[in-house]
Structures are given as C-alpha cells and as structure tokens.
Design a protein around this motif. Structure first.
Motif, PDB file in Angstrom:
ATOM      1  N   ALA A  17       0.834  -1.208   0.000  1.00  0.00           N
ATOM      2  CA  ALA A  17       0.000   0.000   0.000  1.00  0.00           C
ATOM      3  C   ALA A  17       0.864   1.251   0.000  1.00  0.00           C
ATOM      4  O   ALA A  17       0.519   2.260  -0.630  1.00  0.00           O
ATOM      5  CB  ALA A  17      -0.925  -0.005   1.217  1.00  0.00           C
ATOM      6  N   ALA A  18       2.001   1.209   0.680  1.00  0.00           N
ATOM      7  CA  ALA A  18       2.917   2.349   0.674  1.00  0.00           C
ATOM      8  C   ALA A  18       3.477   2.570  -0.731  1.00  0.00           C
ATOM      9  O   ALA A  18       3.639   3.715  -1.180  1.00  0.00           O
ATOM     10  CB  ALA A  18       4.045   2.124   1.676  1.00  0.00           C
ATOM     11  N   MET A  19       3.765   1.481  -1.435  1.00  0.00           N
ATOM     12  CA  MET A  19       4.220   1.586  -2.821  1.00  0.00           C
ATOM     13  C   MET A  19       3.126   2.203  -3.690  1.00  0.00           C
ATOM     14  O   MET A  19       3.397   3.085  -4.522  1.00  0.00           O
ATOM     15  CB  MET A  19       4.593   0.192  -3.343  1.00  0.00           C
ATOM     16  N   ALA A  20       1.894   1.765  -3.476  1.00  0.00           N
ATOM     17  CA  ALA A  20       0.769   2.325  -4.231  1.00  0.00           C
ATOM     18  C   ALA A  20       0.608   3.812  -3.932  1.00  0.00           C
ATOM     19  O   ALA A  20       0.345   4.613  -4.840  1.00  0.00           O
ATOM     20  CB  ALA A  20      -0.516   1.573  -3.892  1.00  0.00           C
ATOM     21  N   ALA A  21       0.747   4.195  -2.678  1.00  0.00           N
ATOM     22  CA  ALA A  21       0.612   5.602  -2.301  1.00  0.00           C
ATOM     23  C   ALA A  21       1.676   6.457  -2.988  1.00  0.00           C
ATOM     24  O   ALA A  21       1.397   7.572  -3.433  1.00  0.00           O
ATOM     25  CB  ALA A  21       0.694   5.755  -0.789  1.00  0.00           C
ATOM     26  N   ARG A  22       2.895   5.935  -3.087  1.00  0.00           N
ATOM     27  CA  ARG A  22       3.951   6.686  -3.768  1.00  0.00           C
ATOM     28  C   ARG A  22       3.619   6.885  -5.242  1.00  0.00           C
ATOM     29  O   ARG A  22       3.842   7.969  -5.801  1.00  0.00           O
ATOM     30  CB  ARG A  22       5.295   5.957  -3.610  1.00  0.00           C
ATOM     31  N   LEU A  23       3.071   5.845  -5.874  1.00  0.00           N
ATOM     32  CA  LEU A  23       2.675   5.975  -7.277  1.00  0.00           C
ATOM     33  C   LEU A  23       1.553   7.000  -7.427  1.00  0.00           C
ATOM     34  O   LEU A  23       1.563   7.826  -8.352  1.00  0.00           O
ATOM     35  CB  LEU A  23       2.220   4.610  -7.814  1.00  0.00           C
ATOM     36  N   VAL A  24       0.576   6.958  -6.525  1.00  0.00           N
ATOM     37  CA  VAL A  24      -0.535   7.923  -6.570  1.00  0.00           C
ATOM     38  C   VAL A  24      -0.006   9.348  -6.439  1.00  0.00           C
ATOM     39  O   VAL A  24      -0.405  10.244  -7.195  1.00  0.00           O
ATOM     40  CB  VAL A  24      -1.557   7.612  -5.460  1.00  0.00           C
ATOM     41  N   GLN A  28       0.254   8.649 -10.801  1.00  0.00           N
ATOM     42  CA  GLN A  28      -0.065   7.418 -11.514  1.00  0.00           C
ATOM     43  C   GLN A  28      -1.298   6.736 -10.905  1.00  0.00           C
ATOM     44  O   GLN A  28      -1.466   6.738  -9.691  1.00  0.00           O
ATOM     45  CB  GLN A  28       1.121   6.451 -11.467  1.00  0.00           C
ATOM     46  N   PRO A  29      -2.145   6.124 -11.737  1.00  0.00           N
ATOM     47  CA  PRO A  29      -3.260   5.339 -11.192  1.00  0.00           C
ATOM     48  C   PRO A  29      -2.818   3.952 -10.772  1.00  0.00           C
ATOM     49  O   PRO A  29      -1.896   3.374 -11.362  1.00  0.00           O
ATOM     50  CB  PRO A  29      -4.236   5.264 -12.380  1.00  0.00           C
ATOM     51  N   VAL A  30      -3.461   3.413  -9.758  1.00  0.00           N
ATOM     52  CA  VAL A  30      -3.194   2.051  -9.293  1.00  0.00           C
ATOM     53  C   VAL A  30      -4.530   1.343  -9.081  1.00  0.00           C
ATOM     54  O   VAL A  30      -5.542   1.982  -8.775  1.00  0.00           O
ATOM     55  CB  VAL A  30      -2.377   2.044  -7.989  1.00  0.00           C
ATOM     56  N   ALA A  31      -4.524   0.036  -9.240  1.00  0.00           N
ATOM     57  CA  ALA A  31      -5.740  -0.741  -9.016  1.00  0.00           C
ATOM     58  C   ALA A  31      -5.789  -1.195  -7.569  1.00  0.00           C
ATOM     59  O   ALA A  31      -4.796  -1.685  -7.018  1.00  0.00           O
ATOM     60  CB  ALA A  31      -5.787  -1.936  -9.954  1.00  0.00           C
ATOM     61  N   VAL A  32      -6.957  -1.057  -6.973  1.00  0.00           N
ATOM     62  CA  VAL A  32      -7.088  -1.327  -5.540  1.00  0.00           C
ATOM     63  C   VAL A  32      -8.468  -1.939  -5.275  1.00  0.00           C
ATOM     64  O   VAL A  32      -9.460  -1.564  -5.908  1.00  0.00           O
ATOM     65  CB  VAL A  32      -6.884  -0.013  -4.733  1.00  0.00           C
ATOM     66  N   PRO A  33      -8.550  -2.912  -4.351  1.00  0.00           N
ATOM     67  CA  PRO A  33      -9.862  -3.494  -4.067  1.00  0.00           C
ATOM     68  C   PRO A  33     -10.726  -2.562  -3.240  1.00  0.00           C
ATOM     69  O   PRO A  33     -10.236  -1.809  -2.394  1.00  0.00           O
ATOM     70  CB  PRO A  33      -9.511  -4.748  -3.262  1.00  0.00           C
ATOM     71  N   THR A  34     -12.019  -2.599  -3.509  1.00  0.00           N
ATOM     72  CA  THR A  34     -13.009  -2.000  -2.613  1.00  0.00           C
ATOM     73  C   THR A  34     -14.030  -3.088  -2.310  1.00  0.00           C
ATOM     74  O   THR A  34     -13.968  -4.184  -2.870  1.00  0.00           O
ATOM     75  CB  THR A  34     -13.713  -0.770  -3.225  1.00  0.00           C
ATOM     76  N   GLU A  35     -14.987  -2.793  -1.448  1.00  0.00           N
ATOM     77  CA  GLU A  35     -15.986  -3.804  -1.118  1.00  0.00           C
ATOM     78  C   GLU A  35     -16.977  -4.024  -2.258  1.00  0.00           C
ATOM     79  O   GLU A  35     -17.734  -4.997  -2.252  1.00  0.00           O
ATOM     80  CB  GLU A  35     -16.720  -3.442   0.178  1.00  0.00           C
ATOM     81  N   THR A  36     -16.998  -3.121  -3.261  1.00  0.00           N
ATOM     82  CA  THR A  36     -17.913  -3.281  -4.393  1.00  0.00           C
ATOM     83  C   THR A  36     -17.210  -4.010  -5.535  1.00  0.00           C
ATOM     84  O   THR A  36     -17.457  -5.174  -5.791  1.00  0.00           O
ATOM     85  CB  THR A  36     -18.438  -1.905  -4.849  1.00  0.00           C
ATOM     86  N   VAL A  37     -16.319  -3.318  -6.250  1.00  0.00           N
ATOM     87  CA  VAL A  37     -15.474  -3.910  -7.286  1.00  0.00           C
ATOM     88  C   VAL A  37     -14.083  -3.305  -7.134  1.00  0.00           C
ATOM     89  O   VAL A  37     -13.878  -2.394  -6.333  1.00  0.00           O
ATOM     90  CB  VAL A  37     -16.027  -3.634  -8.711  1.00  0.00           C
TER      91      VAL A  37
END
Length: 307
Positions: A17-24, A28-37
């Motif tokens: 998640a820290a890696m994803a935050a750095r990309l954000v 940059q966009p990143v794919a992440v799970p939510t409770e919906t899709v």
C-alpha cells in the motif's frame, strides 16, 4: 493506450500500500480493491493523474467519477451536505453508498473528475485496503472500475490483470470483492433524494430520477456543455470566437500537445472559454485514437444542438 508498463500484482500489505501511495502521489493510477469492485485510483486533485485513468481504460466517455475519502469530515470538505444527505452518510458510511452533492468552490478537485459539473459524487469505502491507501496517500482518490472501457467490472486482481495488463504499474490484490456490484448512487442536490444508480444499499424514499442530466457514473445522456456555440476542428479563430488550441494549432487557450494533457485541461478550458467575452468558441482538431477519440466524443456532445 498501447501496453507499455510492467504491471506488478502484489498481495495487499502495508508495504504494498505504501508503494501504491507513492505511485498515486507521483500522478499514476493504481488498481485497488473496494468492497464493491476493484477501482482504478488516482489523485483526484491532479488533473493529469485523472486523465491517466481514462488513458488506461481505453476509449471511455468522460462521465463524472466517484471521489473516495476516509470519513464524513473529509467528505464535507468537498461537498455541501443537507440534513438528508448527512443522515444517509452517517447511516451507511463506510460502505457501498455514493452521494452526489453540490461541490464546494474550494474543494480543490480536478474539473475532469466532475466532468465540469457543479456537483460531486463522494463515497467513504469500507474495504481496509482502500482505506489504508487513502490514509497513506493523504489525498481524495477518484476511482472508477479497474477495467478497460466496455469490459465487465472486475471483482478480483486477476480480472484487473486480464483487462489492464501493461497499462498500469500496480495492482493491489485484496482477494475477491465482497459485494461484486457498484455502489448505490443517490443525488441530494435540490432538496430531494434521487436514485441515480441501483446498488447494494436500498434507500427508502429516494425517487428514481428521470432527469436527462449526467450527475454520476452509470448514466447515459449528454454532459456539461458550454452555453455558447462550439465549433470543432478549427484551425483558426473567426472574428467572434475564442480558440482553444491543441498541438501545432495555437489559440488564446491551449489543451497542450498530447492527449493526457488535453484531457486534464479540457473542462477547465471550456469553462474559461464560456466565461470569456467572445460569443462563440472554437476548438482545434484532436487527432488520434484512444484518449484522443474520447476527447473528440466529449467535444461532439458539447457541440450538439440543444433540444
């Protein structure tokens, strides 16, 4: 968008998640799970980051995007909640409910997120991975479904990989999405509650909307359009026009020289042109496929005669 990135799938952990935050934070966009899709998340305050969502998805329409925030307090910094909207937020957040409310003037959200509208769609997600990313990035996140335009919404990291491999840098694998369908969307912009999209949460008393306006994802009518006549494919400005340039066509306003920049600037340029003293607007040609085609489609809708 031609695949050009090495897409990494990482099990959702604090380190990932820290890696994803750095990309954000790097736009940059990143794919992440939510409770919906699974969502394709980018910094909602960064127009070019949001444009990269559209570039990754292929040839989309510029619908308003849902902005994800960590709590009701953060939501109220972006939008104006009346008593009914606040009651729904307190009852169902965190959870699969999106509320469309008037956008605050100082919200700081990129115009591309709201498709140039004065309303904003907001959700407080419940999924722990998305919540961790929100906390680490410290930014509101725009996040449509993480799939190529026109494809089935993804409920697993494998679905995202099959659809967006080579188009994004990172997919956080948080397992199977619990709900599997997109959030319920309720508009609270005019003193009533209107159902814009059915989803996991039933809101008694919300009226099914037959309004032709686009206010949220999942609606199909025209979007924001300027109040002035709009001429497309223009290589110069007529005497009564303000020209929005692109590429080698210079104008009083400019969309830049590439589709990502053009998408990021599109709605702000249309608003600025609409506020100018010129009675008409002209827009330079936007050649190309993918995101460029989406921009042309949006401009054709904006230029269409009013009913």
């Amino acid at each position: 968008m031609e695949p050009s990135l090495q897409t990494e799938v990482r099990s959702a952990s604090e380190e990932a998640a820290a890696m994803a935050a750095r990309l954000v934070l790097d736009g940059q966009p990143v794919a992440v799970p939510t409770e919906t899709v699974y969502g394709l998340a980018a910094d909602a305050t960064n127009a070019e980051a949001v444009a990269r969502i559209y570039a990754a998805k292929g040839r989309p329409s510029f619908n308003p995007l849902i902005v994800h925030v960590p709590d009701v307090t953060a939501a109220q910094q972006l939008g104006a909640f009346d008593a009914a909207a606040l009651s729904l937020a307190e009852a169902h957040w965190p959870g699969p409910l999106t509320l469309v409310v008037p956008k605050k003037a100082d919200a700081g959200i990129a115009p591309l997120v709201t498709a140039g509208l004065e309303s904003i769609a907001i959700r407080v997600p419940a999924h722990p991975v998305m919540r961790m990313l929100l906390e680490m990035a410290g930014r509101p996140l725009a996040a449509p479904s993480a799939n190529a335009s026109g494809k089935i919404s993804p409920t697993s990291a494998a679905h995202v990989k099959a659809s967006l491999d080579g188009r994004i840098a990172l997919i956080l694998d948080g397992g199977q999405a619990k709900r599997g369908i997109e959030s319920t969307i309720i508009a609270a912009t005019d003193g009533t509650l209107r159902l814009l999209r059915r989803g996991p949460i039933d809101v008694p008393g919300a009226l099914a909307s037959d309004d032709a306006r686009i206010e949220a994802p999942g609606q199909l009518s025209s979007h924001y359009a300027p109040g002035k006549p709009l001429r497309l494919e223009a290589t110069h400005a007529e005497a009564d026009e303000i020209l929005i340039g692109y590429g080698d066509v210079e104008g009083e306003l400019s969309l830049g020289r590439d589709p990502v920049t053009a998408a990021a600037r599109l709605f702000a340029a249309l608003h600025e042109a609409d506020a100018s003293p010129h009675p008409r607007i002209a827009v330079a040609p936007i050649p190309g496929d993918g995101l460029a085609a989406a921009i042309r489609d949006r401009l054709r809708r904006a230029a269409a005669p009013r009913p």
